[in-house]
Design a protein around this motif. Structure first.
Motif, PDB file in Angstrom:
ATOM      1  N   ILE A  47       0.796  -1.260   0.235  1.00 30.66           N
ATOM      2  CA  ILE A  47       0.079   0.049   0.047  1.00 30.66           C
ATOM      3  C   ILE A  47       0.811   1.271   0.011  1.00 30.66           C
ATOM      4  N   PRO A  48       0.802   2.265  -0.832  1.00 33.91           N
ATOM      5  CA  PRO A  48       1.537   3.533  -0.891  1.00 33.91           C
ATOM      6  C   PRO A  48       1.533   4.100   0.516  1.00 33.91           C
ATOM      7  N   GLU A  49       2.741   4.645   1.069  1.00 33.13           N
ATOM      8  CA  GLU A  49       2.792   5.056   2.173  1.00 33.13           C
ATOM      9  C   GLU A  49       1.964   6.064   2.775  1.00 33.13           C
ATOM     10  N   ARG A  50       1.543   7.101   1.666  1.00 32.75           N
ATOM     11  CA  ARG A  50       0.702   8.194   2.000  1.00 32.75           C
ATOM     12  C   ARG A  50      -0.599   7.854   2.161  1.00 32.75           C
ATOM     13  N   LEU A  51      -1.016   6.470   1.770  1.00 28.93           N
ATOM     14  CA  LEU A  51      -2.339   6.061   2.272  1.00 28.93           C
ATOM     15  C   LEU A  51      -2.544   5.073   3.313  1.00 28.93           C
ATOM     16  N   LEU A  52      -1.336   4.628   3.851  1.00 32.83           N
ATOM     17  CA  LEU A  52      -1.659   3.660   4.995  1.00 32.83           C
ATOM     18  C   LEU A  52      -2.328   3.743   5.958  1.00 32.83           C
ATOM     19  N   SER A  53      -2.256   4.993   6.648  1.00 36.03           N
ATOM     20  CA  SER A  53      -3.159   5.107   7.832  1.00 36.03           C
ATOM     21  C   SER A  53      -4.650   5.176   7.396  1.00 36.03           C
ATOM     22  N   ARG A  54      -5.098   5.846   6.248  1.00 37.74           N
ATOM     23  CA  ARG A  54      -6.517   5.760   5.847  1.00 37.74           C
ATOM     24  C   ARG A  54      -7.084   4.607   5.422  1.00 37.74           C
ATOM     25  N   VAL A  55      -6.233   3.844   4.654  1.00 38.59           N
ATOM     26  CA  VAL A  55      -6.794   2.412   4.391  1.00 38.59           C
ATOM     27  C   VAL A  55      -6.696   1.469   5.695  1.00 38.59           C
ATOM     28  N   GLY A  56      -5.727   1.754   6.604  1.00 37.33           N
ATOM     29  CA  GLY A  56      -5.674   0.935   7.822  1.00 37.33           C
ATOM     30  C   GLY A  56      -7.045   1.286   8.532  1.00 37.33           C
ATOM     31  N   ALA A  57      -7.312   2.426   8.414  1.00 35.50           N
ATOM     32  CA  ALA A  57      -8.396   2.849   9.432  1.00 35.50           C
ATOM     33  C   ALA A  57      -9.531   2.251   8.988  1.00 35.50           C
ATOM     34  N   HIS A  58      -9.822   2.220   7.723  1.00 30.55           N
ATOM     35  CA  HIS A  58     -10.909   1.473   6.916  1.00 30.55           C
ATOM     36  C   HIS A  58     -10.847  -0.144   7.207  1.00 30.55           C
ATOM     37  N   ASP A  59      -9.834  -0.673   7.246  1.00 30.27           N
ATOM     38  CA  ASP A  59      -9.756  -2.017   7.879  1.00 30.27           C
ATOM     39  C   ASP A  59      -9.905  -2.113   9.141  1.00 30.27           C
ATOM     40  N   GLU A  60      -9.563  -1.522   9.992  1.00 35.11           N
ATOM     41  CA  GLU A  60      -9.868  -1.448  11.563  1.00 35.11           C
ATOM     42  C   GLU A  60     -11.444  -1.312  11.584  1.00 35.11           C
ATOM     43  N   PHE A  61     -11.993  -0.105  10.861  1.00 34.12           N
ATOM     44  CA  PHE A  61     -13.413   0.112  11.232  1.00 34.12           C
ATOM     45  C   PHE A  61     -14.219  -0.995  10.941  1.00 34.12           C
ATOM     46  N   TRP A  62     -14.007  -1.502   9.701  1.00 31.85           N
ATOM     47  CA  TRP A  62     -14.874  -2.582   9.116  1.00 31.85           C
ATOM     48  C   TRP A  62     -14.693  -3.910   9.677  1.00 31.85           C
ATOM     49  N   SER A  63     -13.726  -4.186  10.099  1.00 33.71           N
ATOM     50  CA  SER A  63     -13.469  -5.446  10.922  1.00 33.71           C
ATOM     51  C   SER A  63     -14.102  -5.333  12.098  1.00 33.71           C
ATOM     52  N   PHE A  64     -13.983  -4.166  13.013  1.00 37.34           N
ATOM     53  CA  PHE A  64     -14.362  -4.197  14.364  1.00 37.34           C
ATOM     54  C   PHE A  64     -16.137  -3.554  14.456  1.00 37.34           C
ATOM     55  N   ALA A  65     -16.407  -3.300  13.184  1.00 34.90           N
ATOM     56  CA  ALA A  65     -17.834  -2.485  13.327  1.00 34.90           C
ATOM     57  C   ALA A  65     -18.931  -3.553  13.888  1.00 34.90           C
ATOM     58  N   SER A  66     -18.565  -4.675  13.528  1.00 30.36           N
ATOM     59  CA  SER A  66     -19.416  -5.955  13.850  1.00 30.36           C
ATOM     60  C   SER A  66     -19.145  -6.263  15.486  1.00 30.36           C
ATOM     61  N   LEU A  67     -18.265  -5.824  15.944  1.00 27.67           N
ATOM     62  CA  LEU A  67     -17.838  -6.309  17.470  1.00 27.67           C
ATOM     63  C   LEU A  67     -18.993  -6.144  18.332  1.00 27.67           C
TER      64      LEU A  67
END
Length: 383
Positions: A313-333
């Motif tokens: 993943i491009p460095e400049r997008l890492l946190s934003r893409v990681g945020a979506h990964d975290e959000f949608w992974s844990f939204a169901s928790l």
């Protein structure tokens, strides 16, 4: 992290000691989780837009203050409803922290150093995972959960001081016509949804977190309260940390295979084993053994996932893409946490635990079959 791993045990048994209610435990736990998820997407935009070391200092300090409020309420035996706003604020600060931590490694390491950095950070985290729950169990059983939460608050404040020792270069001034934060966040979402290898893993973990982690966090302390007790539950959670620590230490030296995603996802099916044993009434020894194995496979996946993300993943997008990964992974928790007591009351604790474990394992195995993993590689030539 040591304090953070103390917090779930201390908070769970502190609330149960005060209310003896799985419903209150579910409400207090979800009060932190829902705001954390809501803040995660914003945190991704902030972390890619501002200096990540500065963000970490501020969020750690805020989390320390809010946890101190929770500790005071527990120590003074206040009504659990008063815990909800403090838990919510703490969730906001942690939601802003998570994508920042995921992005900062690429500012500090390159090439194979990314895998080593991920493994070293995981080793420290897992050492804390071992000591934290055991200490929380002992403190809760002797002087009460409030003191364990107080230690958690102190740990956040100490973390803020440690983050002050990191000094990243200042970012270049943004041009007047540069995209707004909303546009930046939209760009992150566009990239996330265009990559099947990312969103398929996220979807699998959404199922896994609801049916495995959500049930484990609520049904686990309730069952343990009547069986193995706070000390036993702390030991079970610490066993997972021992397994994860062992795996992370080995992965510092071991070079990952070039295409590691399928083995990593397949092995994650074993992480549902502790919930399965919980459902059949296993004793402390077998629960701890299964938790140890779950720690090994979960850490293997975590290091693989972090390394694959940082190299693909491009460095400049890492946190934003990681945020979506975290959000949608844990939204169901929260769904899993809130439904666990209802389902257990309707169908029984054991069937709910066994079904949840089976669904979670199936989600991991199905995700490993995604075709695009054939082209996702770790480039070891950048050592």
């Amino acid at each position: 992290m040591a304090g953070s791993f103390m917090s779930p045990v201390a908070l769970a048994f502190g609330v149960l000691e005060r209310t003896n209610s799985a419903a209150w435990l579910s409400a207090v736990t979800s009060a932190a989780l829902v705001p954390m998820l809501a803040a995660t997407l914003l945190g991704g935009g902030i972390a890619d837009r501002y200096r990540r070391d500065t963000v970490l200092r501020l969020t750690s300090f805020g989390a320390g203050l809010t946890q101190a409020g929770v500790a005071v309420l527990l120590l003074t035996h206040q009504h659990p409803a008063l815990l909800l706003p403090f838990s919510a604020l703490n969730g906001v600060f942690q939601g802003l922290t998570t994508p920042t931590l995921r992005g900062i490694l690429s500012n500090l390491a390159v090439g194979r150093g990314l895998q080593q950095a991920s493994s070293l950070l995981a080793s420290v985290s897992n050492l804390a995972r071992i000591l934290g729950p055991t200490a929380a169990g002992l403190l809760t059983a002797t002087v009460g959960g409030g003191w364990a939460i107080a230690a958690d608050a102190t740990s956040f404040l100490l973390a803020a001081a440690c983050f002050s020792r990191i000094s990243l270069p200042d970012l270049l001034p943004r041009a007047k016509d540069s995209p707004t934060m909303l546009a930046d966040m939209r760009e992150g979402w566009t990239y996330f949804r265009s990559q099947p290898w990312i969103w398929s893993v996220t979807l699998a973990f959404a199922v896994f977190n609801a049916t495995n982690m959500g049930f484990w966090q609520i049904l686990g302390p309730v069952i343990a309260n009547d069986t193995i007790g706070a000390k036993g539950w702390g030991l079970v959670l610490s066993a997972r940390g021992v397994g994860a620590l062992l795996a992370s230490v080995v992965l510092v030296k071991l070079t990952l295979m070039r295409r590691p995603m399928r083995p990593a996802l397949s092995s994650m099916a074993l992480a549902a084993l502790p919930l399965m044993l919980l459902g059949v009434g296993a004793n402390t020894f077998w629960l701890a053994a299964a938790s140890f194995l779950a720690g090994v496979v979960a850490e293997f996946f975590t290091v693989v996932w972090e390394t694959v993300n940082n190299t693909n993943i491009p460095e400049r997008l890492l946190s934003r893409v990681g945020a979506h990964d975290e959000f949608w992974s844990f939204a169901s928790l929260p769904i899993g946490q809130l439904s666990a007591p209802v389902l257990a009351a309707t169908f029984g604790t054991a069937p709910v635990a066994l079904t949840g474990a089976g669904v979670a394992a199936a989600a991991m195995l199905l995700a490993s079959l995604v075709p695009s993993f054939r082209r996702i590689e770790i480039n070891h030539d950048d050592v």
